[in-house]
Design a protein around this motif. Structure first.
Motif, PDB file in Angstrom:
ATOM      1  N   LEU A  82       0.782  -1.246   0.020  1.00 22.26           N
ATOM      2  CA  LEU A  82       0.044   0.080  -0.056  1.00 22.26           C
ATOM      3  C   LEU A  82       0.666   1.105  -0.007  1.00 22.26           C
ATOM      4  CD1 LEU A  82      -3.054   1.194   0.105  1.00 22.26           C
ATOM      5  CD2 LEU A  82      -2.487   1.187   2.820  1.00 22.26           C
ATOM      6  N   ALA A  83       1.786   1.314   0.685  1.00 22.06           N
ATOM      7  CA  ALA A  83       2.878   2.408   1.059  1.00 22.06           C
ATOM      8  C   ALA A  83       3.325   2.655  -0.334  1.00 22.06           C
ATOM      9  CB  ALA A  83       3.626   2.465   2.073  1.00 22.06           C
ATOM     10  N   TYR A  86       1.126   3.865  -3.347  1.00 21.80           N
ATOM     11  CA  TYR A  86       0.779   5.258  -2.940  1.00 21.80           C
ATOM     12  C   TYR A  86       2.075   6.166  -3.211  1.00 21.80           C
ATOM     13  CZ  TYR A  86      -0.819   9.479  -0.699  1.00 21.80           C
ATOM     14  OH  TYR A  86      -1.212  10.753  -0.457  1.00 21.80           O
ATOM     15  N   TRP A  87       3.175   5.723  -2.893  1.00 27.40           N
ATOM     16  CA  TRP A  87       4.401   6.614  -2.977  1.00 27.40           C
ATOM     17  C   TRP A  87       4.930   6.721  -4.445  1.00 27.40           C
ATOM     18  CZ3 TRP A  87       9.449   4.817  -4.512  1.00 27.40           C
ATOM     19  CH2 TRP A  87      10.490   5.727  -4.393  1.00 27.40           C
ATOM     20  N   LYS A  89       2.899   5.462  -7.396  1.00 25.26           N
ATOM     21  CA  LYS A  89       2.007   5.456  -8.162  1.00 25.26           C
ATOM     22  C   LYS A  89       1.980   4.468  -9.135  1.00 25.26           C
ATOM     23  CE  LYS A  89      -0.237   9.284  -6.357  1.00 25.26           C
ATOM     24  NZ  LYS A  89       0.015   9.118  -5.262  1.00 25.26           N
ATOM     25  N   ALA A  94       4.292  -1.621  -6.378  1.00 25.71           N
ATOM     26  CA  ALA A  94       3.612  -2.135  -5.225  1.00 25.71           C
ATOM     27  C   ALA A  94       3.461  -3.696  -5.014  1.00 25.71           C
ATOM     28  CB  ALA A  94       2.150  -1.619  -5.308  1.00 25.71           C
TER      29      ALA A  94
END
Length: 110
Positions: A82-83, A86-87, A89, A94
């Motif tokens: 998730l991180a 998010y970081w 894109k 991911a």
């Protein structure tokens, strides 16, 4: 194991086939040549974002490999994925960061 009646099986298969065809026909056959309204396009944009977590969350929270009990490697892998997503894109970043975390922690803790 319970024996399934062949006629029941074929009725279910035919029902699923007609249902699948019907869903596709509504979008391709009936509205395929017309522009979709802006409000519908806005909602359809979030379909993948809603479906992917819905498929993954039960595997993280109630993993079959641990008998349905949450564990540190899977929760950590989900948080890292998730991180990273998010970081960066980037879906591949991911996926690979979560997979690396999962297998690394399973190796270290197992």
């Amino acid at each position: 194991m319970t024996e399934i009646d062949p006629s029941t099986m074929w009725i279910v298969i035919a029902g699923l086939a007609f249902g699948s065809f019907g869903l596709r026909f509504v979008f391709i056959g009936l509205v395929g040549d017309r522009p979709l309204p802006d409000w519908l396009l806005r909602h359809l944009r979030y379909t993948a974002v809603a479906i992917l977590p819905a498929l993954i969350a039960p595997l993280v929270i109630w993993p079959q490999a641990t008998g349905g009990q949450p564990d540190v490697p899977r929760m950590s892998a989900a948080a890292v994925a998730l991180a990273a997503g998010y970081w960066s894109k980037n879906v591949l970043v991911a996926i690979f960061s979560g997979a690396g975390t999962l297998y690394g922690l399973l190796y270290l803790l197992g």
